[in-house]
Design an enzyme around this catalytic site. Sequence first.
Site, PDB file in Angstrom:
ATOM      1  N   GLN A 157     -23.998  -3.158 -71.316  1.00 54.01           N
ATOM      2  CA  GLN A 157     -24.777  -3.425 -70.107  1.00 54.01           C
ATOM      3  C   GLN A 157     -25.409  -2.139 -69.578  1.00 54.01           C
ATOM      4  O   GLN A 157     -26.260  -2.183 -68.699  1.00 54.01           O
ATOM      5  CB  GLN A 157     -23.875  -4.014 -69.024  1.00 54.01           C
ATOM      6  CG  GLN A 157     -23.354  -5.408 -69.326  1.00 54.01           C
ATOM      7  CD  GLN A 157     -22.386  -5.867 -68.258  1.00 54.01           C
ATOM      8  OE1 GLN A 157     -21.274  -5.367 -68.167  1.00 54.01           O
ATOM      9  NE2 GLN A 157     -22.795  -6.821 -67.443  1.00 54.01           N
ATOM     10  N   ASN A 158     -24.974  -1.001 -70.088  1.00 54.07           N
ATOM     11  CA  ASN A 158     -25.374   0.283 -69.513  1.00 54.07           C
ATOM     12  C   ASN A 158     -26.782   0.686 -69.937  1.00 54.07           C
ATOM     13  O   ASN A 158     -27.231   0.383 -71.042  1.00 54.07           O
ATOM     14  CB  ASN A 158     -24.375   1.369 -69.918  1.00 54.07           C
ATOM     15  CG  ASN A 158     -22.981   1.063 -69.397  1.00 54.07           C
ATOM     16  OD1 ASN A 158     -22.832   0.377 -68.395  1.00 54.07           O
ATOM     17  ND2 ASN A 158     -21.973   1.569 -70.071  1.00 54.07           N
ATOM     18  N   ILE A 159     -27.438   1.421 -69.066  1.00 54.09           N
ATOM     19  CA  ILE A 159     -28.799   1.892 -69.335  1.00 54.09           C
ATOM     20  C   ILE A 159     -28.835   3.407 -69.470  1.00 54.09           C
ATOM     21  O   ILE A 159     -29.906   4.009 -69.524  1.00 54.09           O
ATOM     22  CB  ILE A 159     -29.763   1.453 -68.212  1.00 54.09           C
ATOM     23  CG1 ILE A 159     -29.308   2.011 -66.854  1.00 54.09           C
ATOM     24  CG2 ILE A 159     -29.862  -0.071 -68.162  1.00 54.09           C
ATOM     25  CD1 ILE A 159     -30.272   1.745 -65.714  1.00 54.09           C
ATOM     26  N   ASP A 160     -27.661   4.053 -69.529  1.00 50.38           N
ATOM     27  CA  ASP A 160     -27.589   5.516 -69.487  1.00 50.38           C
ATOM     28  C   ASP A 160     -27.784   6.184 -70.848  1.00 50.38           C
ATOM     29  O   ASP A 160     -27.800   7.412 -70.947  1.00 50.38           O
ATOM     30  CB  ASP A 160     -26.257   5.971 -68.883  1.00 50.38           C
ATOM     31  CG  ASP A 160     -25.036   5.315 -69.543  1.00 50.38           C
ATOM     32  OD1 ASP A 160     -25.061   5.133 -70.785  1.00 50.38           O
ATOM     33  OD2 ASP A 160     -24.081   4.987 -68.825  1.00 50.38           O
ATOM     34  N   ALA A 202     -20.298  -0.538 -66.952  1.00 54.22           N
ATOM     35  CA  ALA A 202     -20.374   0.731 -66.225  1.00 54.22           C
ATOM     36  C   ALA A 202     -19.050   1.484 -66.200  1.00 54.22           C
ATOM     37  O   ALA A 202     -19.032   2.701 -66.048  1.00 54.22           O
ATOM     38  CB  ALA A 202     -20.854   0.482 -64.797  1.00 54.22           C
ATOM     39  N   HIS A 210     -29.154  -4.792 -71.235  1.00 56.39           N
ATOM     40  CA  HIS A 210     -29.937  -4.637 -70.011  1.00 56.39           C
ATOM     41  C   HIS A 210     -31.011  -3.574 -70.162  1.00 56.39           C
ATOM     42  O   HIS A 210     -31.484  -3.003 -69.182  1.00 56.39           O
ATOM     43  CB  HIS A 210     -29.015  -4.309 -68.837  1.00 56.39           C
ATOM     44  CG  HIS A 210     -28.109  -5.453 -68.480  1.00 56.39           C
ATOM     45  ND1 HIS A 210     -27.011  -5.323 -67.654  1.00 56.39           N
ATOM     46  CD2 HIS A 210     -28.128  -6.760 -68.856  1.00 56.39           C
ATOM     47  CE1 HIS A 210     -26.408  -6.491 -67.525  1.00 56.39           C
ATOM     48  NE2 HIS A 210     -27.070  -7.378 -68.258  1.00 56.39           N
ATOM     49  N   PRO A 216     -22.275   6.863 -61.207  1.00 66.04           N
ATOM     50  CA  PRO A 216     -21.688   5.876 -60.300  1.00 66.04           C
ATOM     51  C   PRO A 216     -21.883   4.457 -60.796  1.00 66.04           C
ATOM     52  O   PRO A 216     -22.850   4.158 -61.504  1.00 66.04           O
ATOM     53  CB  PRO A 216     -22.462   6.106 -58.984  1.00 66.04           C
ATOM     54  CG  PRO A 216     -23.774   6.665 -59.424  1.00 66.04           C
ATOM     55  CD  PRO A 216     -23.465   7.520 -60.630  1.00 66.04           C
ATOM     56  N   ASP A 217     -20.955   3.571 -60.423  1.00 60.72           N
ATOM     57  CA  ASP A 217     -21.176   2.161 -60.704  1.00 60.72           C
ATOM     58  C   ASP A 217     -22.105   1.610 -59.622  1.00 60.72           C
ATOM     59  O   ASP A 217     -22.698   2.363 -58.859  1.00 60.72           O
ATOM     60  CB  ASP A 217     -19.850   1.398 -60.777  1.00 60.72           C
ATOM     61  CG  ASP A 217     -19.064   1.443 -59.468  1.00 60.72           C
ATOM     62  OD1 ASP A 217     -19.661   1.780 -58.432  1.00 60.72           O
ATOM     63  OD2 ASP A 217     -17.867   1.139 -59.493  1.00 60.72           O
ATOM     64  N   PHE A 218     -22.213   0.299 -59.557  1.00 51.69           N
ATOM     65  CA  PHE A 218     -23.213  -0.263 -58.652  1.00 51.69           C
ATOM     66  C   PHE A 218     -22.652  -0.743 -57.320  1.00 51.69           C
ATOM     67  O   PHE A 218     -23.283  -0.548 -56.292  1.00 51.69           O
ATOM     68  CB  PHE A 218     -23.953  -1.417 -59.347  1.00 51.69           C
ATOM     69  CG  PHE A 218     -25.026  -0.921 -60.278  1.00 51.69           C
ATOM     70  CD1 PHE A 218     -26.354  -0.968 -59.917  1.00 51.69           C
ATOM     71  CD2 PHE A 218     -24.700  -0.382 -61.512  1.00 51.69           C
ATOM     72  CE1 PHE A 218     -27.349  -0.494 -60.759  1.00 51.69           C
ATOM     73  CE2 PHE A 218     -25.674   0.095 -62.370  1.00 51.69           C
ATOM     74  CZ  PHE A 218     -27.010   0.041 -61.991  1.00 51.69           C
ATOM     75  N   ARG A 219     -21.482  -1.371 -57.316  1.00 48.75           N
ATOM     76  CA  ARG A 219     -21.074  -2.079 -56.114  1.00 48.75           C
ATOM     77  C   ARG A 219     -19.768  -1.627 -55.481  1.00 48.75           C
ATOM     78  O   ARG A 219     -19.288  -2.265 -54.560  1.00 48.75           O
ATOM     79  CB  ARG A 219     -21.007  -3.585 -56.397  1.00 48.75           C
ATOM     80  CG  ARG A 219     -22.373  -4.185 -56.716  1.00 48.75           C
ATOM     81  CD  ARG A 219     -22.270  -5.657 -57.045  1.00 48.75           C
ATOM     82  NE  ARG A 219     -23.575  -6.255 -57.284  1.00 48.75           N
ATOM     83  CZ  ARG A 219     -24.225  -6.215 -58.432  1.00 48.75           C
ATOM     84  NH1 ARG A 219     -23.680  -5.609 -59.472  1.00 48.75           N
ATOM     85  NH2 ARG A 219     -25.402  -6.767 -58.564  1.00 48.75           N
ATOM     86  N   LYS A 234      -9.993  -1.649 -65.414  1.00 45.92           N
ATOM     87  CA  LYS A 234      -9.189  -1.296 -64.235  1.00 45.92           C
ATOM     88  C   LYS A 234      -8.474  -2.509 -63.675  1.00 45.92           C
ATOM     89  O   LYS A 234      -7.436  -2.386 -63.039  1.00 45.92           O
ATOM     90  CB  LYS A 234     -10.089  -0.694 -63.152  1.00 45.92           C
ATOM     91  CG  LYS A 234     -10.711   0.640 -63.516  1.00 45.92           C
ATOM     92  CD  LYS A 234      -9.713   1.778 -63.425  1.00 45.92           C
ATOM     93  CE  LYS A 234      -9.471   2.182 -61.992  1.00 45.92           C
ATOM     94  NZ  LYS A 234      -8.617   3.381 -61.900  1.00 45.92           N
ATOM     95  N   GLU A 235      -9.032  -3.685 -63.872  1.00 43.79           N
ATOM     96  CA  GLU A 235      -8.446  -4.906 -63.332  1.00 43.79           C
ATOM     97  C   GLU A 235      -8.795  -6.086 -64.213  1.00 43.79           C
ATOM     98  O   GLU A 235      -9.718  -6.007 -65.028  1.00 43.79           O
ATOM     99  CB  GLU A 235      -8.953  -5.160 -61.909  1.00 43.79           C
ATOM    100  CG  GLU A 235     -10.467  -5.250 -61.828  1.00 43.79           C
ATOM    101  CD  GLU A 235     -10.979  -5.209 -60.410  1.00 43.79           C
ATOM    102  OE1 GLU A 235     -10.189  -4.898 -59.504  1.00 43.79           O
ATOM    103  OE2 GLU A 235     -12.170  -5.485 -60.213  1.00 43.79           O
ATOM    104  N   CYS A 277     -54.590   3.613 -69.135  1.00 43.26           N
ATOM    105  CA  CYS A 277     -55.160   2.728 -68.106  1.00 43.26           C
ATOM    106  C   CYS A 277     -54.751   3.073 -66.685  1.00 43.26           C
ATOM    107  O   CYS A 277     -55.180   2.418 -65.737  1.00 43.26           O
ATOM    108  CB  CYS A 277     -54.789   1.284 -68.406  1.00 43.26           C
ATOM    109  SG  CYS A 277     -53.036   0.904 -68.111  1.00 43.26           S
ATOM    110  N   THR A 321     -16.122  -3.589 -67.701  1.00 41.91           N
ATOM    111  CA  THR A 321     -17.115  -4.508 -67.158  1.00 41.91           C
ATOM    112  C   THR A 321     -16.441  -5.574 -66.318  1.00 41.91           C
ATOM    113  O   THR A 321     -15.348  -6.045 -66.639  1.00 41.91           O
ATOM    114  CB  THR A 321     -17.947  -5.180 -68.273  1.00 41.91           C
ATOM    115  OG1 THR A 321     -18.777  -6.186 -67.694  1.00 41.91           O
ATOM    116  CG2 THR A 321     -17.066  -5.780 -69.350  1.00 41.91           C
TER     117      THR A 321
END
Length: 355
Positions: free
Chosen positions: A143-146, A61, A163, A70-73, A263-264, A200, A238
């Site tokens: 991992q991204n779905i965008d 992300a 993902h 936005p990221d998730f957490r 970032k880290e 259906c 990631t």
Amino acid sequence: MIMLRFFFSFLPVEFLRNLFSRTLGFGSEKPQKVLEELTLEGVTNFILTEKCKNIICMVGAGISTSAGIPDFRSPGTGLYANLQQYNLPYPEAIFEIGYFKQNPEPFFTLARELYPGQFKPTVCHYFIRLLKDKGLLLRCYTQNIDTLERVAGLDAEHLVEAHGTFYTSHCISSSCKKSYSLEWMKEKIFASLTPRCEKCQSVVKPDIVFFGENLPPRFFSLMQSDFQNADMLIIMGTSLQVQPFASLVSRVPTNTPRLLINKEKTGEVRLGLQPAFFGLDVAWLGDCDEGCLALAELLGWKKELEELVQKEHAIIEAQSGQAVGVGAGAGQQPAKKQEQNPSSEKEKPAAEKEE
């Protein structure tokens, strides 16, 4: 000791073998000096040699946050911190397949806010595109779905969407599974309609991996050979917390250099003792776009990368009718802390999916 056995029982044997080989020097494969120095300059010099022909990128992300996604957490700003309006039993429920089948409306309301086509790829995306154009990219595992990797120009052959993706959708009925396009799904979502199968009348779900679902077969079939053939592994944006994606860093041969742009520092396995780092050989810590620009400059590609971003953004803006300035960082926001989309082990509670 019991806790250690419990932790290791969830890790593949190959992952443990390579982890111990890299961090403790175990195993038959003896490390060789591949990089002249453990710096971005050392990575650059290696990429420019004939020895580096197959580069794998692993991304999360963090390469899309500067596009406004936005990221998730992240506390306060992450996706999970801003889901109160959906009256969920807990934030992760919005991505759980069982909850979705019973109550799909919250997911589709959220999808309208995050839907592909509203964002432009970042410098990181176009750096990966440049690797492909120069014949150096073996594969990009995301991992991204965008779908921003696709928008940036990566074809399906060079892409593993670990993902899943919004790019295609399918009816969730096991006896139907009719497929639908991105445009079909977009039309339904922006009309505030719950997408229903025309055959259906079951709910139609984008092909993203929810908690409780398996990863795509392509992920497992390609990783077996791809990572053993990698000359360089570049990990960007990631946290390396979600399995089985995180374990991919251990699949490259011991002598394959690995570069982290993040970032880290990430990839720590906490055993209740001292954290053990995966052994990423070079870490460039900071904004992912800036890291890619720094690497591109050392490679002599910076001008080419900036021109590619400008050209592609101009095309996207012309197609969408936007009146936004162009440039390497035009209309982009500062990157935030990286996290990623839920996935991995089948039917495992969300709280247990991370290391």
